[in-house]
Every structure is written in C-alpha cells, then in structure tokens.
Design an enzyme around this catalytic site. Structure first.
Site, PDB file in Angstrom:
ATOM      1  CG  HIS A 149      -2.129   0.842   1.142  1.00  0.00           C
ATOM      2  ND1 HIS A 149      -2.348   1.893   2.012  1.00  0.00           N
ATOM      3  CD2 HIS A 149      -3.177   0.849   0.272  1.00  0.00           C
ATOM      4  CE1 HIS A 149      -3.487   2.489   1.689  1.00  0.00           C
ATOM      5  NE2 HIS A 149      -4.013   1.881   0.649  1.00  0.00           N
ATOM      6  CE  LYS A 151      -1.645   5.010  -0.564  1.00  0.00           C
ATOM      7  NZ  LYS A 151      -2.137   3.952  -1.341  1.00  0.00           N
ATOM      8  CG  ASP A 156      18.995  10.879  -9.532  1.00  0.00           C
ATOM      9  OD1 ASP A 156      18.903   9.876 -10.262  1.00  0.00           O
ATOM     10  OD2 ASP A 156      18.950  12.036  -9.964  1.00  0.00           O
TER      11      ASP A 156
END
Lengths: 214, 214
Positions: A149, A151, A156
């Site tokens: 879940h 996000k 870099d």
C-alpha cells in the site's frame, strides 16, 4: 605592558575573529543546506492541466485545449523527470498516464527504473504495469492478498516523494490527497532500505507457490 | 606600543571570543532543535501487540496473551495520546480500535478532538465514526463520491503524522505501509491550513443538498 602580553592578546584577537568569521561562514552554509533539506508539500486534487510538453524528447509545445500552467501534477512529473541515475517507484496503483509517462521517459533516457506494486491492483485494465514491462522496466509485486500500500518514489537515491496519493487520475484530479517531498538523509535512507527489502522479498525467483499435488 | 593600541587589541580579543562562545552556544542549541525537527518514520505491518495499557486512565497492566512490547502501532498510539490541547484527525478510514481508542482517550482527557473522514467509508460496519459521535466528538466528511483520501493527524498543532496508512487493523497488521512524523513548522502549517480548509468546506450547515421538487 610587556611585548609578550601584547602579542598574546593580538593572537587571541586574531583567533577569535577568524573563528567567528569562519563559524559564521559555515553556519550560513549549513542554514542554506538545512533550508534545502526541508520537506515541501503538494496538495491534491490538482486542476486538470496538460503536462505533455514535459514528456517530449526535445522542448516543444502542445496545442491541446487544456491549460498548460504549473500544478501539483506538473511539479510531481518534473520531479520524476529530474532523475538522472535511478528512479525507484513503490506504489499501490499506477494508472495515471501523466505519471507513468514520466517514468517511461526516465527509462528511455537511460535512468535505472525499478517498480514495486500491488498484485491485486496491477491486474486492473487501467494499470500501466503491462506498458512498463513491455518497455523493459522490471516490475515486482507482493505475493499475497494483503496490500503493498506504499505510495512513494526515490529519485537518484536522494529525494523521496511520498504521501496518500495513488498514481491514478481519480486521485490526482478528484480526491483530497497529499504528497511530501523529503530530502532528509535519514528518512531517504529508511525508505531506500524499505524499497531494497521489498525488492528482494518480491524477487520472482523466490516465489514459493506450490501447486497442489494431483 | 601605545596604551590605546593595546586597549583596542584587548577589546577586539574580548569581542571575538565572546562572539565565538556565544555563536557556538546558539549553534549547538540550533543543531539540537534541528535534530528534534527532523522527520521520523514508522513502517508497517506492525507485529500484533497489545496497546491496552496505554489507554488506561491510570498506569496499569494487561494480562492478555498478546506481546506487550513497543511497536510501530504503540509508537503511533503514544503520539496520539501525547496531545494536550488539540488533536485534528483527517483520515480516509477509521476502524482500528487501538487508534480510535487513543483518540477517544484524548477526548476524555479534555483534548479538543476534531475528525474529518470520507463519507463513503464511514458507513462501513467497522468504522468507529459512530462511536466518536456518540462520545461527543465532532466528525465532518466530504459530500461527494470522490475520496477524502488523506491519512494525517495534527497533535497540538505542532506534530504531523502522515503517510499511506489507513487507520484500520488490515493496514496496521497486514499491509506494507509507512507513517512519517514531522515537526517542520512550514509543513505542519501547510497541513493545518488544509485541515481548516476542509473543516470549513465540510461544515454541515453549508450542505447544499437540494431534494428534487415533486
């Protein structure tokens, strides 16, 4: 007053002033660094705007009727497109063509892109996981019915984008959402370790599926 | 060497040293403050532990068979319970009895609790919104089919808890999730403004539902 006493005072004065000036220089440099490290935030829903010009190989313009101004979405796309070496994406759902397009452009530019997602949601018709795989981007996913879940994305290995926002048009243009951009080294390190841990856990050569014996 | 020259040097030495010492003092104080402001992170799933002792009115123990050690969940509950003046909760779903229990205890202790949630998910059987309202906590929610998808809380207007974690047992004990704890004044201010904006937007006296004329 003796000459040595005076010399001593002169020395102390010089050391004191040098320390002050040098301290001030480093303090100012440190304050600038701290300001740069401070997190920033984007709130959604974003207005519907066109981010296509950002995704073109060479600078160009788009004549579509959508507004072309800066928005939370364009800022997020710019961040993804700022990747020069690596882009590690770890998101529950990826269906937004604007954000998946930014990931694809980074991949085409030679950035090392890795994607982790959720097995249940990657099967949705709107998911861009298939497009990623077709383009040669390695995608890994969980192996159970619980949700991967997160996000977040790491640019870099030094910039973290994270929040409540799933990478879908519904989330971007309609929901109340937030995304925080963090450069703090400790937090970036913690999320990098989480990414590597999940990347390793979801290695397809380790799948433990056992078909029932007939 | 003239006496005035010597006096001047002495003065410069003193000013230099005082500036250095004072600068060092403030620099150390500032570094300590910066360290405290740095965000921290909790990753989930958390091990299943009992946080009931944290919710008792007076220090107590629990003899249930669950482990009672520290976990990402207990740290989050402790943070919510640390509220002294205000607790502003803005989360998509609230069904975890541990986290909703922490909010209820804060309310019982006299903390000003406000809750914003999503209208679609607050109707689920496991939602604790009804319990909040019964206890006298004001809950507001969106008025449309889009999602109020934030998952953040503000403690005493100075600490932000935010991330991917919905406040449900599924999210806490089974999903891959993250929660960041942020004290950065600018970020806390941005989320406070978002909370106030939504609190005002979802004011029930402003509902614009218009039944069709018969």
């Amino acid at each position: 007053m003796s000459s040595s006493h005076s010399l001593w005072r002169g020395l102390v004065a010089t050391v004191g002033l040098v320390l002050t000036a040098e301290g001030l220089y480093y303090l100012l440099r440190y304050l600038k660094w701290v300001r740069e490290q401070q997190p920033r935030v984007l709130f959604f829903p974003a207005p519907v705007t066109c981010v296509r010009p950002l995704l073109l190989a060479s600078p160009g313009r788009c004549d579509c009727p959508l507004p072309h101004r800066e928005s939370a979405l364009s800022r997020m796309a710019r961040l993804l497109l700022s990747a020069r070496r690596s882009l590690d994406v770890c998101v529950f759902t990826i269906s937004s063509l604007d954000l998946s397009g930014s990931v694809l452009v980074a991949h085409e530019r030679g950035v090392r892109v890795r994607v982790i997602t959720d097995s249940d949601y990657m099967a949705l018709a709107s998911s861009q996981v298939g497009t990623f795989r077709k383009a040669g981007i390695e995608v890994r996913h969980d192996q159970d019915t619980n949700y991967m879940h997160h996000k977040f994305a790491l640019i870099d290995g030094s910039i973290l984008i994270t929040g409540s926002l799933n990478w879908s048009a519904q989330a971007i243009f309609r929901n109340k959402e937030n995304v925080i951009i963090i450069k703090d080294a400790d937090i970036v390190k913690a999320f990098t370790e989480e990414f590597e841990r999940l990347w390793n856990e979801y290695d397809p050569t380790k799948y433990s599926f056992s078909p029932q014996s007939s």
